[in-house]
Design an enzyme around this catalytic site. Structure first.
Site, PDB file in Angstrom:
ATOM      1  N   HIS A 140      43.632  13.843 -35.080  1.00 44.74           N
ATOM      2  CA  HIS A 140      43.488  15.384 -34.910  1.00 44.74           C
ATOM      3  C   HIS A 140      42.327  16.077 -35.395  1.00 44.74           C
ATOM      4  CE1 HIS A 140      45.454  16.923 -38.721  1.00 44.74           C
ATOM      5  NE2 HIS A 140      45.970  15.553 -38.777  1.00 44.74           N
ATOM      6  N   ASP A 173      42.153  15.672 -43.775  1.00 42.44           N
ATOM      7  CA  ASP A 173      43.260  15.660 -42.823  1.00 42.44           C
ATOM      8  C   ASP A 173      43.106  16.442 -41.711  1.00 42.44           C
ATOM      9  OD1 ASP A 173      45.924  15.614 -41.774  1.00 42.44           O
ATOM     10  OD2 ASP A 173      46.957  16.862 -43.250  1.00 42.44           O
ATOM     11  N   GLU A 191      47.740  19.600 -34.425  1.00 42.49           N
ATOM     12  CA  GLU A 191      48.802  18.971 -35.088  1.00 42.49           C
ATOM     13  C   GLU A 191      49.486  19.494 -36.311  1.00 42.49           C
ATOM     14  OE1 GLU A 191      49.886  15.649 -38.180  1.00 42.49           O
ATOM     15  OE2 GLU A 191      48.523  17.460 -38.248  1.00 42.49           O
ATOM     16  N   ASP A 246      45.626   9.067 -39.459  1.00 40.71           N
ATOM     17  CA  ASP A 246      46.044  10.080 -40.209  1.00 40.71           C
ATOM     18  C   ASP A 246      45.678   9.627 -41.660  1.00 40.71           C
ATOM     19  OD1 ASP A 246      46.828  12.670 -41.020  1.00 40.71           O
ATOM     20  OD2 ASP A 246      48.328  12.768 -39.387  1.00 40.71           O
TER      21      ASP A 246
END
Length: 372
Positions: free
Chosen positions: A75, A185, A217, A240
């Protein structure tokens, strides 16, 4: 596994991509700058690039066969905030987008729709001892953009509903290949996705590979659900971050059996809440089997973990798309999650690249995706 020379090249590629990505702002729902960058990086590496109406970017590689279709996602969005209101004296009130905790917020530098801002904090000379020891809730925090009136803020072009994100450009540690920056992240996952395509630039996989950079996300895995419905994959891997627990305040047995520098993480189960039925994913046995075969054949070290208390990945919604998609998550160990300075080891990220590349090169053996 790739040779040491290849690993150094891969790590340098990841470092450069992360440097670029850490300068971009892309809070959930405002990922436009990251979408533009990702398209630019994808286009020289694949047959075609598609962008849907919400900004999910899909790189489609040429393939020898139409099936199986493998979806690999990471993401683009990051945690941040949104302007809630503007005080008469020019200070901004704000709400959270994603999971940033109050403890890391006071005196942090932020970008407010292209303008520099600072999350305010009471002066240490004016606060009581008890006040200094308290965590201020986000409802009482404010942002200073250097203005003295609401009208002045308006003339800057700042309005209610504008995005707010951290500043946190990539910084390198002297020891080892470790870096930190905002939005690891999942900018680390996105960098891995780009590097995988770069490694496979001159190869034509057995099956169809769809590398998807997703939006939204952090606010419910929404982009991945959109992409999976459209792509109709036969199987999927979500890239991720996974929290490392090798710091003094955590335990690798009580909290997470994840150590930075020991390789990527194969996430075997995840959930938001104690009940796995609440938006989680248990790794499909065929995905676990084929991924571990790739790790063994490629001599890539991996770690295993579950995340059942708080947190999940895009595999949670992708695996429920249409009539079900065998899915699994590959994670990069990450320290200081949901802060402006998340830390990863480039060696772990490079190993994740090697693992995914090996998995794709072995697609011809992925004929058995049965639940057995």
């Amino acid at each position: 596994m790739s040779g040491s020379g290849d690993n150094e090249r891969i790590k340098e590629g990841l470092r450069q991509t992360l440097h670029d990505l850490s300068t971009l702002h892309g809070v959930s729902g405002f990922e436009q700058a990251v979408v533009r960058y990702t398209r630019q990086r994808f286009e020289p590496l694949v047959k075609r690039v598609e962008t849907d109406s919400y900004g999910n970017v899909t790189a489609v590689k040429s393939s020898r066969h139409e099936a199986p279709v493998l979806m690999i996602s990471a993401h683009m969005d990051e945690i941040g905030f949104i302007v809630k209101s503007i005080e008469p004296n020019g200070f901004l009130r704000f709400d959270r987008i994603g999971g940033a905790g109050e403890a890391v917020l006071p005196c942090r530098k932020v970008d407010v729709s292209g303008h520099f801002g600072l999350i305010g904090s009471i002066s240490g000379h004016l606060a009581s001892a008890s006040r200094l020891g308290q965590i201020t809730p986000i409802s009482e925090l404010y942002i200073d953009v250097g203005a003295s009136t609401a009208d002045e803020v308006g003339k800057m072009g700042i309005n209610v509903g504008d995005p707010i994100s951290f500043f946190g450009e990539l910084a390198a540690f002297t020891a080892r290949d470790r870096v930190c920056g905002k939005g690891m992240d999942d900018r680390a996952g996105l960098a891995i996705l780009i590097q995988v395509l770069n490694e496979l630039k001159d190869e034509i996989p057995f099956g169809s590979v769809r590398a998807v950079a997703t939006v939204l996300e952090q606010v419910g895995l929404r982009g991945a659900a959109m992409a999976a419905y459209r792509i109709k994959p036969n199987y999927a891997i979500a890239l991720d971050g996974v929290a490392a627990a090798d710091t003094p305040d955590l335990s690798t047995t009580k909290d997470m059996p994840v150590i930075m520098g020991k390789g990527p993480v194969v996430l075997l189960a995840s959930s938001i809440g104690q009940d796995v039925a609440v938006r989680g994913n248990i790794a499909h046995p065929a995905m676990r089997r084929h991924l571990l075969a790739a790790a063994t054949n490629g001599q890539v070290p991996v770690q295993f973990a579950t995340l059942m208390r708080r947190g999940t990945t895009e595999a949670a919604l992708v695996h429920m798309s249409r009539d079900g998609v065998p899915a699994i998550t590959v994670g990069v160990p990450r320290r200081y999650s949901y802060s402006p300075h998340e830390m990863i080891d480039l060696g772990d990220a490079a190993a994740a690249v090697n693992l995914i590349v090996r998995f794709i090169r072995e697609m011809e053996t992925h004929s058995d995706l049965a639940f057995a």
